[in-house]
Scaffold this active site. Structure first.
Site, PDB file in Angstrom:
ATOM      1  N   ARG A 169     110.701  19.729  74.325  1.00  0.00           N
ATOM      2  CA  ARG A 169     111.716  18.685  74.086  1.00  0.00           C
ATOM      3  C   ARG A 169     112.347  18.203  75.389  1.00  0.00           C
ATOM      4  O   ARG A 169     112.794  17.053  75.473  1.00  0.00           O
ATOM      5  CB  ARG A 169     112.765  19.212  73.093  1.00  0.00           C
ATOM      6  CG  ARG A 169     112.180  19.253  71.694  1.00  0.00           C
ATOM      7  CD  ARG A 169     112.961  20.068  70.691  1.00  0.00           C
ATOM      8  NE  ARG A 169     112.196  20.090  69.428  1.00  0.00           N
ATOM      9  CZ  ARG A 169     112.384  20.952  68.447  1.00  0.00           C
ATOM     10  NH1 ARG A 169     113.318  21.881  68.548  1.00  0.00           N
ATOM     11  NH2 ARG A 169     111.635  20.895  67.344  1.00  0.00           N
ATOM     12  N   ILE A 205     117.568  -9.370  77.390  1.00  0.00           N
ATOM     13  CA  ILE A 205     117.847 -10.022  78.679  1.00  0.00           C
ATOM     14  C   ILE A 205     116.670 -10.915  79.090  1.00  0.00           C
ATOM     15  O   ILE A 205     116.856 -11.991  79.648  1.00  0.00           O
ATOM     16  CB  ILE A 205     118.167  -8.956  79.769  1.00  0.00           C
ATOM     17  CG1 ILE A 205     119.531  -8.317  79.464  1.00  0.00           C
ATOM     18  CG2 ILE A 205     118.155  -9.560  81.180  1.00  0.00           C
ATOM     19  CD1 ILE A 205     119.891  -7.118  80.331  1.00  0.00           C
ATOM     20  N   GLU A 217     107.947  15.813  68.523  1.00  0.00           N
ATOM     21  CA  GLU A 217     108.550  17.078  69.006  1.00  0.00           C
ATOM     22  C   GLU A 217     109.933  17.306  68.383  1.00  0.00           C
ATOM     23  O   GLU A 217     110.856  17.805  69.036  1.00  0.00           O
ATOM     24  CB  GLU A 217     108.523  17.150  70.532  1.00  0.00           C
ATOM     25  CG  GLU A 217     107.081  17.111  71.033  1.00  0.00           C
ATOM     26  CD  GLU A 217     106.831  17.668  72.401  1.00  0.00           C
ATOM     27  OE1 GLU A 217     107.636  18.468  72.874  1.00  0.00           O
ATOM     28  OE2 GLU A 217     105.791  17.303  72.987  1.00  0.00           O
TER      29      GLU A 217
END
Ligand code: CAA
Length: 378
Positions: A242, A336, A362
């Site tokens: 992780r 943007i 995960e």
């Protein structure tokens, strides 16, 4: 407290940045479009030592710390999140798992080549066992000197390109998670078939497959740890994994932010650059603040792991926050860019699609919240 990176860290970061710009950037759009695995690039990653970064040099690894690893993952993910997940799975789920829990024989036979040139896969998820990972249906029946493996695994990263697979399977259903084993499977073992490739929204250059096992004879010597250790193996390995995915999410965010910042300075609207409009300045300010916060969480988790301290909560927090940030920042980066952000030749379009998976694999964000709250309340 020292926030300064060492010379060594800076040089790993620079090497990863150069590799990403020179080797990954040129074909990244094409690989995404055609779902092409970055095979040549993975070979080069191996040559540069990016596939077994934290492994002890005596097993062909780079002997680096987790902070070096997350710095490299961030740089590579800025450009190509498909390549970075292949790298992350090999480093943190396969190599780290084998080095931490494998025996000497397994390390000699499997870890050494995987740390040098990859490629390994970690096989836990099943058609009916994703978040609910204890409900394993794949069976590893005990036959004395071997296990007979039957079942299906789903959504396996490096599914076709791997040579070695760590497969989690149930041996004794009465014992539930304590009856699960982690087995090392080689490609080509009779009865092991690589199934269909998934047509994914993002990380399309990565190689995600289902795997089928029919009466695959797996020697007992290929079991990692003691009988029944498989679930603990999977959970502990995922705690480390992780951190890698959190770093990947961070890289996706910072890659999108850098593109948006550059574009905002170049593109003019209403007679001045976008960057001189407060609406855009505020977006950039929020994006940069969230990215910095995510980076602090990722580096803290890596640091705790390097100090051999408990990093379970820190890793889950880093993944939860960095993946949420990746969602938000990539969406704003597309905004943007306006219409250009919505077309494939502008990299932010891909980064926005790539960001989503970091909230899923995960351990979903919901699972991270379970892990965090359990740690808080225990
Ligand atoms: N670290 C270490 N051990 C852990 C743990 C953790 N984070 N979480 C649970 N465990 C242990 C528990 O201590 C318990 O063991 P003991 O009984 O020996 O103490 C055992 O695991 C079972 O735990 P629970 O009773 O809490 O089980 P549960 O069913 O209530 O919850 C879960 C377990 C935490 C939800 C777990 O199923 C989980 O993490 N699910 C998510 C699975 C996941 O992350 N899948 C990702 C797939 S891999 C992937 O995506 C790779 C890729 O290709 C990119």
């Amino acid at each position: 407290m020292n926030f300064q990176l060492t010379e060594e860290h800076l040089s790993v970061q620079q090497a990863a940045r150069d590799f990403a710009r020179n080797e990954l950037l040129p074909g990244v759009i094409e690989r995404d479009t055609h779902q092409k695995f970055p095979a040549e690039q993975m070979l080069k990653m191996g040559e540069l030592g990016f596939l077994g970064m934290m492994v002890d040099p005596k097993y062909n690894g780079g002997g680096m710390d987790s902070l070096s690893y997350v710095l490299a993952i961030e740089e590579i993910s800025k450009i190509d999140a498909s390549a970075s997940v292949c790298m992350s799975v090999n480093n943190s789920l396969v190599c780290w798992g084998l080095e931490s829990f494998g025996n000497e024989e397994q390390k000699e036979k499997y870890l050494k080549p995987l740390a040098e040139k990859g490629i390994g896969a970690f096989c836990l998820s099943e058609p009916e066992a994703g978040s609910d990972a204890t409900s394993q249906r794949t069976m590893a029946e005990d036959k004395g000197d071997h296990y007979l493996l039957n079942g299906t695994k789903n959504w396996i990263t490096n599914g076709n390109s791997a040579s070695v697979y760590i497969v989690i399977a149930q041996t004794d259903p009465i014992k539930r998670h304590k009856g699960i084993n982690a087995l090392i499977i080689e490609k080509g073992m009779p009865g092991f078939v690589v199934g269909k490739k998934e047509d994914k929204m993002g990380i399309r250059g990565s190689d995600t497959h289902s795997l089928m096992f029919t009466d695959v004879k797996v020697p007992k010597a290929n079991r990692i740890g003691d009988e029944g250790f498989g679930f603990r193996f999977a959970m502990t390995t995922l705690n480390g994994g992780r951190i890698g995915i959190a770093a990947q999410a961070l890289g996706i965010s910072s890659g999108a932010y850098e593109l948006a910042l550059k574009y905002a300075k170049e593109r003019k609207a209403f007679g001045k650059p976008l960057s001189e409009h407060q609406a855009i300045q505020f977006k950039l300010a929020e994006m940069a603040t969230k990215i910095d916060a995510a980076r602090l969480l990722v580096h803290q988790a890596a640091w705790l792991k390097d100090q051999k301290k408990d990093f379970v909560k820190a890793a889950a927090m880093a993944k939860l926050y960095a993946s949420q940030t990746a969602q938000e920042v990539t969406t704003e980066a597309v905004q943007i860019h306006g219409g250009y952000g919505y077309v494939k030749e502008f990299h932010v379009e891909r980064l926005m699609r790539d960001a989503k998976i970091t909230q899923i694999y995960e351990g979903t964000s919901e699972i991270q919240k379970m892990v965090i709250s359990r740690e808080l309340l225990k």
